[in-house]
Design a protein around this motif. Structure first.
Motif, PDB file in Angstrom:
ATOM      1  N   ILE A  53      14.665 -14.429  39.392  1.00  0.00           N
ATOM      2  CA  ILE A  53      15.028 -14.312  40.757  1.00  0.00           C
ATOM      3  C   ILE A  53      13.618 -15.688  41.840  1.00  0.00           C
ATOM      4  O   ILE A  53      14.454 -15.792  42.306  1.00  0.00           O
ATOM      5  N   GLN A  56      15.496 -18.948  41.624  1.00  0.00           N
ATOM      6  CA  GLN A  56      17.285 -18.593  42.473  1.00  0.00           C
ATOM      7  C   GLN A  56      16.750 -18.964  43.940  1.00  0.00           C
ATOM      8  O   GLN A  56      17.499 -19.656  44.984  1.00  0.00           O
ATOM      9  N   PHE A  57      15.452 -17.611  44.074  1.00  0.00           N
ATOM     10  CA  PHE A  57      15.779 -17.537  45.315  1.00  0.00           C
ATOM     11  C   PHE A  57      15.345 -17.862  46.545  1.00  0.00           C
ATOM     12  O   PHE A  57      14.616 -18.270  47.795  1.00  0.00           O
ATOM     13  N   PRO A  88      24.792 -18.186  44.619  1.00  0.00           N
ATOM     14  CA  PRO A  88      23.962 -16.846  44.202  1.00  0.00           C
ATOM     15  C   PRO A  88      24.445 -18.250  43.324  1.00  0.00           C
ATOM     16  O   PRO A  88      25.016 -18.952  42.741  1.00  0.00           O
ATOM     17  N   LEU A 110      20.577 -11.542  35.543  1.00  0.00           N
ATOM     18  CA  LEU A 110      20.642 -12.187  36.635  1.00  0.00           C
ATOM     19  C   LEU A 110      21.660 -12.609  37.005  1.00  0.00           C
ATOM     20  O   LEU A 110      21.814 -12.509  38.714  1.00  0.00           O
ATOM     21  N   THR A 111      23.116 -12.937  36.692  1.00  0.00           N
ATOM     22  CA  THR A 111      24.532 -13.132  37.321  1.00  0.00           C
ATOM     23  C   THR A 111      24.611 -11.859  38.646  1.00  0.00           C
ATOM     24  O   THR A 111      24.944 -12.433  39.657  1.00  0.00           O
ATOM     25  N   SER A 114      21.728 -11.805  41.188  1.00  0.00           N
ATOM     26  CA  SER A 114      21.709 -12.692  42.284  1.00  0.00           C
ATOM     27  C   SER A 114      22.795 -12.687  43.295  1.00  0.00           C
ATOM     28  O   SER A 114      23.047 -13.096  44.416  1.00  0.00           O
ATOM     29  N   ALA A 118      22.347 -12.277  46.469  1.00  0.00           N
ATOM     30  CA  ALA A 118      23.159 -13.228  48.147  1.00  0.00           C
ATOM     31  C   ALA A 118      23.971 -12.511  49.397  1.00  0.00           C
ATOM     32  O   ALA A 118      23.721 -13.372  49.855  1.00  0.00           O
ATOM     33  N   GLU A 248      20.667 -20.494  35.024  1.00  0.00           N
ATOM     34  CA  GLU A 248      21.027 -19.404  36.220  1.00  0.00           C
ATOM     35  C   GLU A 248      20.260 -20.382  37.468  1.00  0.00           C
ATOM     36  O   GLU A 248      20.947 -20.090  37.931  1.00  0.00           O
ATOM     37  N   THR A 249      19.303 -20.929  36.673  1.00  0.00           N
ATOM     38  CA  THR A 249      19.173 -22.458  38.649  1.00  0.00           C
ATOM     39  C   THR A 249      20.110 -23.569  38.805  1.00  0.00           C
ATOM     40  O   THR A 249      20.677 -23.190  39.823  1.00  0.00           O
ATOM     41  N   GLN A 252      25.057 -22.994  39.742  1.00  0.00           N
ATOM     42  CA  GLN A 252      25.514 -22.471  41.407  1.00  0.00           C
ATOM     43  C   GLN A 252      26.828 -21.798  41.816  1.00  0.00           C
ATOM     44  O   GLN A 252      27.795 -23.093  41.761  1.00  0.00           O
TER      45      GLN A 252
END
Length: 297
Positions: A53, A56-57, A88, A110-111, A114, A118, A248-249, A252
Motif C-alpha cells: 500500500i 502504491q500510494f 490504482p 492489494l489490487t 488499491s 483509489a 503491483e507498483t 497501473q
C-alpha cells in the motif's frame, strides 16, 4: 507553454461514454472474482500488505515527483505522469504475479485494496503532487480541477462496478465462476481495440510527439517496478512478496487515467500521450519481468 501543452486529442462525448462503460465493465469483471475474504486477507499478510500500500500510494507518486524535477518535461507531460502514478494498480497485475511465481493471494488483496483506496487517494495524490510543481500547479489552476469532482468520477467508475460485482459474486457464485474469465478476456480485448482506435484517430499527433514520452515512460515504469521491489526487499519481505509488490507498483490502471484526462483536461496532449503509452509499455515490461522471474528459483 510548450507545443505539446496546447495539443488536444480528438475524443468526442460519445467516445467518452464508451470508455466509461468499458472501464466499468472491466471493473465489474474483476469484482466478480473478489470476496470480502480477499480484503480480510490483509490480516494474514499485514506487513507485506502495508508495504504494498505504501509503495502504491506513497512511494510511486514521490518517485514520480523526483523524476519530474530531474527531467523537467513539458507541464502537460509532467501532469500526465502524476496522473498515472495516482491511479490504482492495473487488473492484469494478478496474472503477472502468477506468471512471476509471486504471491498471488497478496496480489489479489492489494489490487482490491488499491481499487477501493483509489476512490480517495487518486484525487488527493493528483491534487497534492501537481500543486508541488509550479508548471503543473498552473495547469490545475487553469482547468479549475475540483478534488470532489474527481472523487465522484472515480467512485462511479470503480466503486459502483466493484459493489455490483461483489454482490453478484455473493448472490450467484456459480454464474460468476462460469463467466468471470470470459468477461475479463472480452473486456480487456475490447479495451485494447479501443486504445488502438484512439491511437489511429489521433495518428498525426502521436506520430509527431510520441518521441517526447517513449524514454520517459520507460524510466518512469522502471522506477515503479524497481522502487516497489527495493522497498519490499529493504523491508525484509520474501522473494515472492517482493515480486508481487514490484508488479503491483509498476502495473497501473492507465485506462482510468485516460478517462480522467479526457473528462477533466479535454484530452490534453502530453497527459494523454503519457497515459496511452504507459498502457502499452507496462504490458511489455510486466510480461518481460514476469517471464524472467518465472525462470528463476
Amino acid at each position: 507553454m510548450e507545443a505539446i501543452d496546447s495539443v488536444h486529442l480528438n475524443f468526442n462525448q460519445g467516445t467518452a461514454w464508451g470508455l466509461n462503460f468499458l472501464l466499468a465493465f472491466i471493473m465489474f469483471s474483476v469484482a466478480i472474482e473478489l470476496t470480502v475474504t480477499d480484503f480480510k486477507k490483509i490480516a494474514q499478510y499485514p506487513k507485506a500488505a502495508l508495504i504494498g500500500i505504501v509503495s502504491q500510494f506513497l512511494l510511486l507518486p514521490f518517485l514520480t515527483f523526483l523524476l519530474i524535477r530531474a527531467w523537467e518535461p513539458a507541464p502537460s507531460i509532467a501532469l500526465g505522469m502524476i496522473m498515472v502514478a495516482a491511479c490504482p494498480g492495473g487488473n492484469v497485475s494478478n496474472f503477472f504475479s502468477f506468471m512471476a511465481k509471486g504471491n498471488v493471494a497478496l496480489s489479489v488483496t492489494l489490487t482490491a485494496f488499491s481499487t477501493v483506496g483509489a476512490i480517495l487517494f487518486t484525487p488527493i495524490n493528483l491534487s497534492f503532487w501537481a500543486s508541488q510543481y509550479e508548471p503543473t500547479a498552473r495547469l490545475l489552476t487553469k482547468v479549475d480541477l475540483s478534488v470532489l469532482d474527481v472523487f465522484t468520477a472515480v467512485f462511479i467508475i470503480l466503486g459502483v462496478p466493484l459493489l455490483v460485482g461483489m454482490t453478484a459474486k455473493h448472490k450467484a457464485p456459480e454464474w460468476c465462476l462460469k463467466y468471470g474469465n470470459v468477461f475479463r478476456k472480452v473486456s480487456l480485448g475490447i479495451f485494447a481495440l479501443f486504445v488502438v482506435g484512439a491511437l489511429t484517430a489521433n495518428y498525426e499527433i502521436f506520430y509527431k510527439h510520441i518521441y517526447l514520452v517513449v524514454i520517459l515512460v520507460l524510466i518512469h515504469n522502471g522506477l515503479a517496478l524497481g522502487g516497489g521491489y527495493a522497498l519490499a526487499r529493504f523491508s525484509g519481505l520474501t522473494s515472492t512478496d517482493r515480486r508481487t509488490i514490484a508488479i503491483e507498483t509498476g502495473i497501473q490502471n492507465s485506462g482510468l487515467g485516460l478517462l480522467l484526462i479526457f473528462t477533466f483536461f479535454d484530452g490534453l496532449g502530453g497527459m494523454a500521450l503519457i497515459a496511452a503509452w504507459w498502457g502499452i509499455w507496462h504490458m511489455v515490461s510486466g510480461m518481460t519481468v514476469s517471464y524472467l522471474w518465472s525462470r528463476s528459483n
